[in-house]
Design a protein around this motif. Structure first.
Motif, PDB file in Angstrom:
ATOM      1  N   ALA A  19      -4.354   2.021  20.499  1.00 25.87           N
ATOM      2  CA  ALA A  19      -4.240   1.985  19.042  1.00 25.87           C
ATOM      3  C   ALA A  19      -4.691   3.314  18.455  1.00 25.87           C
ATOM      4  CB  ALA A  19      -5.088   0.850  18.474  1.00 25.87           C
ATOM      5  N   THR A  20      -3.966   3.766  17.435  1.00 28.03           N
ATOM      6  CA  THR A  20      -4.310   5.048  16.805  1.00 28.03           C
ATOM      7  C   THR A  20      -5.339   4.890  15.696  1.00 28.03           C
ATOM      8  OG1 THR A  20      -2.579   4.894  15.113  1.00 28.03           O
ATOM      9  CG2 THR A  20      -1.962   5.865  17.241  1.00 28.03           C
ATOM     10  N   GLY A  21      -5.565   3.653  15.258  1.00 23.87           N
ATOM     11  CA  GLY A  21      -6.463   3.426  14.132  1.00 23.87           C
ATOM     12  C   GLY A  21      -5.717   3.219  12.832  1.00 23.87           C
ATOM     13  N   THR A  22      -4.389   3.312  12.892  1.00 26.05           N
ATOM     14  CA  THR A  22      -3.551   3.146  11.707  1.00 26.05           C
ATOM     15  C   THR A  22      -2.760   1.851  11.820  1.00 26.05           C
ATOM     16  OG1 THR A  22      -3.332   5.540  11.479  1.00 26.05           O
ATOM     17  CG2 THR A  22      -1.706   4.192  10.331  1.00 26.05           C
ATOM     18  N   ALA A  23      -2.565   1.173  10.705  1.00 28.18           N
ATOM     19  CA  ALA A  23      -1.739  -0.034  10.697  1.00 28.18           C
ATOM     20  C   ALA A  23      -0.267   0.353  10.634  1.00 28.18           C
ATOM     21  CB  ALA A  23      -2.096  -0.914   9.507  1.00 28.18           C
ATOM     22  N   ASN A  24       0.567  -0.363  11.373  1.00 32.63           N
ATOM     23  CA  ASN A  24       2.000  -0.078  11.383  1.00 32.63           C
ATOM     24  C   ASN A  24       2.618  -0.246  10.003  1.00 32.63           C
ATOM     25  OD1 ASN A  24       3.283   0.983  13.572  1.00 32.63           O
ATOM     26  ND2 ASN A  24       3.858  -0.955  14.495  1.00 32.63           N
ATOM     27  N   ALA A  25       2.074  -1.159   9.225  1.00 32.62           N
ATOM     28  CA  ALA A  25       2.616  -1.424   7.891  1.00 32.62           C
ATOM     29  C   ALA A  25       1.908  -0.611   6.813  1.00 32.62           C
ATOM     30  CB  ALA A  25       2.509  -2.911   7.566  1.00 32.62           C
ATOM     31  N   GLY A  26       1.116   0.358   7.220  1.00 33.84           N
ATOM     32  CA  GLY A  26       0.404   1.180   6.254  1.00 33.84           C
ATOM     33  C   GLY A  26       1.152   2.464   5.952  1.00 33.84           C
ATOM     34  N   GLY A  27       0.399   3.477   5.559  1.00 30.81           N
ATOM     35  CA  GLY A  27       1.008   4.767   5.265  1.00 30.81           C
ATOM     36  C   GLY A  27       1.521   4.863   3.845  1.00 30.81           C
ATOM     37  N   PRO A  28       2.206   5.955   3.537  1.00 27.19           N
ATOM     38  CA  PRO A  28       2.719   6.166   2.177  1.00 27.19           C
ATOM     39  C   PRO A  28       3.736   5.102   1.779  1.00 27.19           C
ATOM     40  CG  PRO A  28       2.854   8.178   3.499  1.00 27.19           C
ATOM     41  CD  PRO A  28       2.529   7.069   4.437  1.00 27.19           C
ATOM     42  N   LEU A  29       3.952   4.984   0.491  1.00 21.02           N
ATOM     43  CA  LEU A  29       4.945   4.054  -0.040  1.00 21.02           C
ATOM     44  C   LEU A  29       6.320   4.410   0.516  1.00 21.02           C
ATOM     45  CD1 LEU A  29       4.099   1.861  -2.133  1.00 21.02           C
ATOM     46  CD2 LEU A  29       5.342   3.177  -3.843  1.00 21.02           C
ATOM     47  N   PRO A  38       4.474  -0.558 -11.764  1.00 14.94           N
ATOM     48  CA  PRO A  38       4.084   0.753 -11.232  1.00 14.94           C
ATOM     49  C   PRO A  38       4.405   0.852  -9.738  1.00 14.94           C
ATOM     50  CG  PRO A  38       2.331  -0.175 -12.579  1.00 14.94           C
ATOM     51  CD  PRO A  38       3.342  -1.261 -12.396  1.00 14.94           C
ATOM     52  N   PRO A  39       4.725   2.050  -9.265  1.00 18.91           N
ATOM     53  CA  PRO A  39       5.043   2.224  -7.843  1.00 18.91           C
ATOM     54  C   PRO A  39       3.788   2.180  -6.973  1.00 18.91           C
ATOM     55  CG  PRO A  39       5.121   4.338  -8.965  1.00 18.91           C
ATOM     56  CD  PRO A  39       4.877   3.308 -10.023  1.00 18.91           C
ATOM     57  N   GLU A  40       3.200   1.015  -6.912  1.00 21.75           N
ATOM     58  CA  GLU A  40       1.989   0.794  -6.121  1.00 21.75           C
ATOM     59  C   GLU A  40       2.132  -0.528  -5.376  1.00 21.75           C
ATOM     60  OE1 GLU A  40      -1.005   0.593  -9.058  1.00 21.75           O
ATOM     61  OE2 GLU A  40      -0.884   2.720  -9.621  1.00 21.75           O
ATOM     62  N   ARG A  41       1.608  -0.588  -4.189  1.00 26.29           N
ATOM     63  CA  ARG A  41       1.751  -1.804  -3.387  1.00 26.29           C
ATOM     64  C   ARG A  41       1.054  -3.003  -4.029  1.00 26.29           C
ATOM     65  NH1 ARG A  41       1.384   1.362   2.210  1.00 26.29           N
ATOM     66  NH2 ARG A  41       3.628   1.649   2.481  1.00 26.29           N
ATOM     67  N   GLY A  92      10.969  -5.051   9.240  1.00 20.61           N
ATOM     68  CA  GLY A  92      10.706  -3.988  10.204  1.00 20.61           C
ATOM     69  C   GLY A  92       9.442  -4.228  11.008  1.00 20.61           C
ATOM     70  N   VAL A  93       8.411  -4.728  10.352  1.00 24.92           N
ATOM     71  CA  VAL A  93       7.151  -5.106  11.001  1.00 24.92           C
ATOM     72  C   VAL A  93       6.772  -6.484  10.463  1.00 24.92           C
ATOM     73  CG1 VAL A  93       6.325  -2.748  11.386  1.00 24.92           C
ATOM     74  CG2 VAL A  93       5.814  -3.890   9.227  1.00 24.92           C
ATOM     75  N   PRO A  94       6.004  -7.273  11.200  1.00 20.27           N
ATOM     76  CA  PRO A  94       5.719  -8.649  10.773  1.00 20.27           C
ATOM     77  C   PRO A  94       5.152  -8.760   9.368  1.00 20.27           C
ATOM     78  CG  PRO A  94       5.015  -8.332  13.044  1.00 20.27           C
ATOM     79  CD  PRO A  94       5.427  -6.981  12.535  1.00 20.27           C
ATOM     80  N   GLU A  95       4.335  -7.798   8.967  1.00 21.71           N
ATOM     81  CA  GLU A  95       3.707  -7.874   7.648  1.00 21.71           C
ATOM     82  C   GLU A  95       4.732  -7.892   6.513  1.00 21.71           C
ATOM     83  OE1 GLU A  95       0.694  -6.096  10.439  1.00 21.71           O
ATOM     84  OE2 GLU A  95       2.851  -6.069  10.141  1.00 21.71           O
ATOM     85  N   GLU A  96       5.903  -7.324   6.738  1.00 24.82           N
ATOM     86  CA  GLU A  96       6.920  -7.275   5.692  1.00 24.82           C
ATOM     87  C   GLU A  96       7.512  -8.655   5.390  1.00 24.82           C
ATOM     88  OE1 GLU A  96       8.255  -2.682   6.756  1.00 24.82           O
ATOM     89  OE2 GLU A  96       9.689  -4.312   7.015  1.00 24.82           O
ATOM     90  N   ALA A  97       7.194  -9.636   6.211  1.00 22.61           N
ATOM     91  CA  ALA A  97       7.650 -11.010   5.956  1.00 22.61           C
ATOM     92  C   ALA A  97       6.617 -11.825   5.189  1.00 22.61           C
ATOM     93  CB  ALA A  97       7.967 -11.710   7.278  1.00 22.61           C
ATOM     94  N   PRO A 127      -6.868  -8.733   0.190  1.00 15.86           N
ATOM     95  CA  PRO A 127      -7.704  -7.546   0.400  1.00 15.86           C
ATOM     96  C   PRO A 127      -6.937  -6.327   0.913  1.00 15.86           C
ATOM     97  CG  PRO A 127      -8.775  -9.507   1.284  1.00 15.86           C
ATOM     98  CD  PRO A 127      -7.374  -9.890   0.948  1.00 15.86           C
ATOM     99  N   PHE A 128      -5.744  -6.554   1.443  1.00 12.95           N
ATOM    100  CA  PHE A 128      -4.962  -5.455   2.016  1.00 12.95           C
ATOM    101  C   PHE A 128      -3.708  -5.155   1.192  1.00 12.95           C
ATOM    102  CE2 PHE A 128      -7.236  -7.763   5.287  1.00 12.95           C
ATOM    103  CZ  PHE A 128      -7.945  -6.758   5.917  1.00 12.95           C
ATOM    104  N   ALA A 129      -3.648  -5.719  -0.019  1.00 13.59           N
ATOM    105  CA  ALA A 129      -2.436  -5.598  -0.834  1.00 13.59           C
ATOM    106  C   ALA A 129      -2.133  -4.164  -1.229  1.00 13.59           C
ATOM    107  CB  ALA A 129      -2.563  -6.469  -2.090  1.00 13.59           C
ATOM    108  N   ASP A 130      -3.158  -3.322  -1.306  1.00 14.61           N
ATOM    109  CA  ASP A 130      -2.917  -1.935  -1.698  1.00 14.61           C
ATOM    110  C   ASP A 130      -2.675  -1.021  -0.504  1.00 14.61           C
ATOM    111  OD1 ASP A 130      -5.459  -2.276  -0.755  1.00 14.61           O
ATOM    112  OD2 ASP A 130      -6.405  -0.918  -2.194  1.00 14.61           O
ATOM    113  N   ARG A 131      -2.814  -1.568   0.715  1.00 14.52           N
ATOM    114  CA  ARG A 131      -2.720  -0.732   1.915  1.00 14.52           C
ATOM    115  C   ARG A 131      -1.499  -1.029   2.772  1.00 14.52           C
ATOM    116  NH1 ARG A 131      -8.284  -1.813   4.873  1.00 14.52           N
ATOM    117  NH2 ARG A 131      -7.290  -0.459   6.407  1.00 14.52           N
ATOM    118  N   LEU A 132      -1.058  -2.288   2.791  1.00 10.34           N
ATOM    119  CA  LEU A 132      -0.014  -2.696   3.730  1.00 10.34           C
ATOM    120  C   LEU A 132       1.262  -3.110   3.010  1.00 10.34           C
ATOM    121  CD1 LEU A 132      -2.159  -4.849   6.191  1.00 10.34           C
ATOM    122  CD2 LEU A 132      -1.647  -2.405   6.308  1.00 10.34           C
ATOM    123  N   ARG A 133       2.380  -2.965   3.707  1.00 10.98           N
ATOM    124  CA  ARG A 133       3.683  -3.369   3.170  1.00 10.98           C
ATOM    125  C   ARG A 133       3.882  -4.863   3.400  1.00 10.98           C
ATOM    126  NH1 ARG A 133       5.124   0.945   6.356  1.00 10.98           N
ATOM    127  NH2 ARG A 133       6.283  -0.375   7.798  1.00 10.98           N
TER     128      ARG A 133
END
Length: 233
Positions: A84-94, A108-111, A139-144, A170-176
């Motif tokens: 693991a790299t320490g990053t979530a697959n569903a994270g990163g920029p919008l 607003p363009p925010e998760r 694309g990743v499970p979180e998107e469902a 708690p992860f609404a601003d970080r994950l897709r």
């Protein structure tokens, strides 16, 4: 013989990933193909994240929750070997589709803004429309996740939907959590391509016989090695 071997913690040799950044760096510098060089550069960055996370204690390689602060249901980004790299697959920029969804929904363009909107009546209606039309991709499970919330609400499983929202919030601003748009519904799975029919596969499995070398190895591991261990105790 150590009867507690299965209970001992999994230990990963720290030297295993250390050569990977150098390999990626060499490829990024010397490969003739520009695309390969770019991919190698990204791969090297990810391996450096792995090493930094392991050194800082942020990563527990081999654990169901390898990344500190992320629950087991979050899909971690991994590199070769399952590190693991320490990053979530569903994270990163919008993503571009998230930005477009925010524009079309008037938020607003925010998760987190997208997440909150999808819990309103218009937002649920928007999700139900995707469920009905099938015009979405995962694309990743979180998107469902938000589609699942919408499905639960539609079927009267309000408590389950609320529990899921509480887990996701708690992860609404970080994950897709938003599904990707698609031009059409997913292909019919009953028309999927296959190499063999079920009956052919069953017949092939029934005709298989034990392999002598495998059986000899099985006997050595299951009978003779434990016997030798007992003699040495």
């Amino acid at each position: 013989m150590n009867d507690n071997a299965e209970q001992q913690p999994l230990v990963v040799a720290s030297s295993s990933p250390q050569a990977q950044p150098a390999r990626a760096f060499t490829t990024a510098l010397t490969h003739e193909d520009a695309g390969t060089r770019r991919r190698a550069d990204v791969r090297g960055q990810r391996w450096r994240q792995v090493l930094a996370g392991m050194a800082a204690g942020r990563l527990t390689i081999g654990s169901r929750t390898p990344v500190g602060g992320l629950p087991s249901w979050v899909t971690p980004e991994v590199v070769r070997g399952g590190f693991a790299t320490g990053t979530a697959n569903a994270g990163g920029p919008l993503q571009a589709y998230e930005t477009e969804a925010a524009r079309s929904l008037g938020v607003p363009p925010e998760r987190r803004a997208l997440f909150v909107h999808c819990l309103t009546e218009p937002g649920l209606a928007w999700l139900w429309d995707r469920l009905d039309s099938g015009h979405y991709e995962i694309g990743v499970p979180e998107e469902a996740a938000l589609l699942t919330v919408a499905w639960l609400v539609r079927h009267g499983e309000t408590d389950a939907a609320l529990d899921l929202v509480a887990e996701l919030e708690p992860f609404a601003d970080r994950l897709r959590f938003l599904p990707r748009p698609a031009a059409g519904p997913a292909p019919d799975t009953t028309a999927a391509v296959h190499r063999r029919t079920v009956s052919d596969a069953v017949g092939a499995l029934k005709r298989r016989r034990p392999h002598p070398a495998v059986e000899a190895q099985r006997e050595a591991l299951a009978v003779w090695q434990p016997f030798g261990d007992e003699l040495l105790v």
